[in-house]
Design a protein around this motif. Structure first.
Motif, PDB file in Angstrom:
ATOM      1  N   ALA A   5       0.861  -1.303   0.029  1.00 58.21           N
ATOM      2  CA  ALA A   5      -0.253  -0.066   0.051  1.00 58.21           C
ATOM      3  C   ALA A   5       0.934   1.259  -0.058  1.00 58.21           C
ATOM      4  CB  ALA A   5      -1.107  -0.076   1.169  1.00 58.21           C
ATOM      5  N   ARG A   6       0.442   2.486  -0.564  1.00 54.10           N
ATOM      6  CA  ARG A   6       0.970   3.588  -0.624  1.00 54.10           C
ATOM      7  C   ARG A   6       0.457   4.510   0.641  1.00 54.10           C
ATOM      8  NH1 ARG A   6       2.163   6.791  -5.961  1.00 54.10           N
ATOM      9  NH2 ARG A   6       3.695   5.438  -6.143  1.00 54.10           N
ATOM     10  N   THR A   7       1.168   5.027   1.261  1.00 57.27           N
ATOM     11  CA  THR A   7       0.788   6.055   2.523  1.00 57.27           C
ATOM     12  C   THR A   7       0.053   7.346   1.871  1.00 57.27           C
ATOM     13  OG1 THR A   7       2.869   6.977   2.766  1.00 57.27           O
ATOM     14  CG2 THR A   7       2.319   5.041   4.049  1.00 57.27           C
ATOM     15  N   ALA A   8      -0.912   7.628   2.475  1.00 58.07           N
ATOM     16  CA  ALA A   8      -1.394   9.103   2.260  1.00 58.07           C
ATOM     17  C   ALA A   8      -0.799  10.032   3.538  1.00 58.07           C
ATOM     18  CB  ALA A   8      -2.904   9.125   2.183  1.00 58.07           C
ATOM     19  N   GLU A   9       0.625  10.369   3.179  1.00 54.61           N
ATOM     20  CA  GLU A   9       1.038  11.218   3.994  1.00 54.61           C
ATOM     21  C   GLU A   9       2.098  12.090   3.408  1.00 54.61           C
ATOM     22  OE1 GLU A   9       3.199   9.221   6.901  1.00 54.61           O
ATOM     23  OE2 GLU A   9       4.347   7.695   5.149  1.00 54.61           O
TER      24      GLU A   9
END
Length: 382
Positions: free
Chosen positions: A178-182
């Motif tokens: 997953a890719r972080t939303a940060e």
């Protein structure tokens, strides 16, 4: 907040039963392969999950063969893993693929310990009770992950839809890319990491959408993650945007999956030879050519696996070897159809299933163009 590096683990007490476990499991292989082959056509035809086959693999000790010795397991290396998967591929490619993903997970934990010891012990406890399949949800090379990880106070929450997850309906755990939303990293951009998710976690659902050409028994359904909560101990994130390339991990995956492909091709050739036995002598040379080519591909994969166990630097050879072996496997199955004629496409016989499984298995491997570009770039000093 986030686990960014492998933590020290406390070795489990030595298990006397682990000594000789690899040899005992390998001795059970022929019977396991026969049992898988006996029901492979039924599961393929109906698109039903091979629960009995997976149970058989587990009871033979093959599903946990790569559990590290520090965790009380047999600690099988890449060479033994490739040997097992090639044989399982002869029986049922779908079961072999599911076993491959699980074996690769245990092998990675033994090698780099990405997950905390306490969390991994939960998986091992389940593995002692019965088959505990581990699936892997990764985006194809060159594409962003289909899942996004949002940090919310004290945990990560995963959102997204990951298509075509082999074994989705029967998995115990999933390793989700997953890719972080940060925007709080040193590079001020998101990171791409891995999250270990219980298959029965709230917010995780299976969409039974699978209706694929091959590997039908693998039940590659879509996995929906709707605000699925993941603790920090189950997050393995890099310090930068992504983990650095790991040739050894890539070699394990590529050679393991190629072994399944080769096993499927060998089953196709064996069936074709049996079908043509007693026919005109004109079939001898074509069959001999196919056997010679496939044997060479098998020797390449098994040989490189053994070399990699002895010297991890050999892992850099894996992309080229898997590409050549995959091409040979696919060519073997297609040419056996030429020899057997329309009989080979009759659904009463296994050859057409082997063809479909071979086509599907190749999608599990790196794209040929990407492999060739990388090899050419290395030669040119890029």
């Amino acid at each position: 907040m986030t686990r960014t590096a492998a933590q020290p683990t406390v070795p489990a007490p030595a298990d006397p039963a682990a000594d000789g476990a690899v040899e005992r499991a390998l001795a059970r292989l022929p019977r396991v392969v026969d049992l898988l082959a006996a029901r492979a056509a039924e599961h393929d035809r109906d698109g039903t999950f091979p629960y009995q086959g997976v149970e058989t693999v587990h009871e033979a000790g093959l599903l946990t063969l790569t559990v590290g010795r520090r965790h009380g397991g047999p600690g099988a290396g890449l060479a033994d893993t490739v040997r097992v998967l090639a044989r399982l591929g002869r029986g049922d490619a779908s079961v072999a693929l599911l076993a491959a993903h699980t074996l690769l997970h245990h092998a990675e934990q033994a090698r780099t310990a990405p997950w905390p010891a306490a969390l991994y012990r939960r998986l091992l406890t389940e593995s002692r009770r019965g088959p505990a399949l581990v699936g892997t949800l990764r985006a194809p090379a060159g594409r962003p992950p289909a899942v996004t990880a949002h940090w919310q106070g004290d945990a990560w929450r995963l959102v997204g839809r990951a298509p075509h997850c082999p074994g989705a309906e029967a998995l115990a755990w999933l390793v989700v890319e997953a890719r972080t939303a940060e925007d709080r990293t040193a590079q001020n951009r998101p990171r791409t990491g891995l999250f270990l998710v219980r298959a029965d976690s709230p917010g995780l659902e299976i969409d039974p959408a699978a209706d694929q050409l091959g590997l039908r028994a693998a039940a590659g359904h879509d996995v929906l993650l709707e605000d699925t909560r993941i603790g920090t101990d189950a997050a393995h994130l890099p310090k930068g945007p992504a983990f650095p390339a790991d040739p050894l991990a890539a070699a394990w995956r590529q050679l393991a999956l190629t072994a399944v492909l080769l096993g499927t091709a060998r089953a196709a050739l064996d069936w074709s030879a049996g079908r043509l036995r007693g026919t005109a002598a004109t079939h001898r040379r074509p069959l001999g050519e196919l056997d010679a080519a496939l044997t060479g591909a098998e020797e390449l994969v098994h040989g490189l696996a053994a070399r990699t166990d002895a010297d991890p630097a050999a892992a850099t050879r894996a992309p080229a070897v898997q590409l050549l072996a995959a091409r040979t496997a696919a060519d073997t199955v297609q040419r056996t159809l030429t020899l057997t004629g329309s009989t080979g496409l009759d659904r009463r016989h296994p050859l057409e299933r082997h063809l479909r499984d071979t086509l599907s298995l190749r999608t599990q491997l790196p794209a040929e163009d990407a492999v060739l570009d990388a090899l050419g770039e290395a030669l040119l000093g890029g």
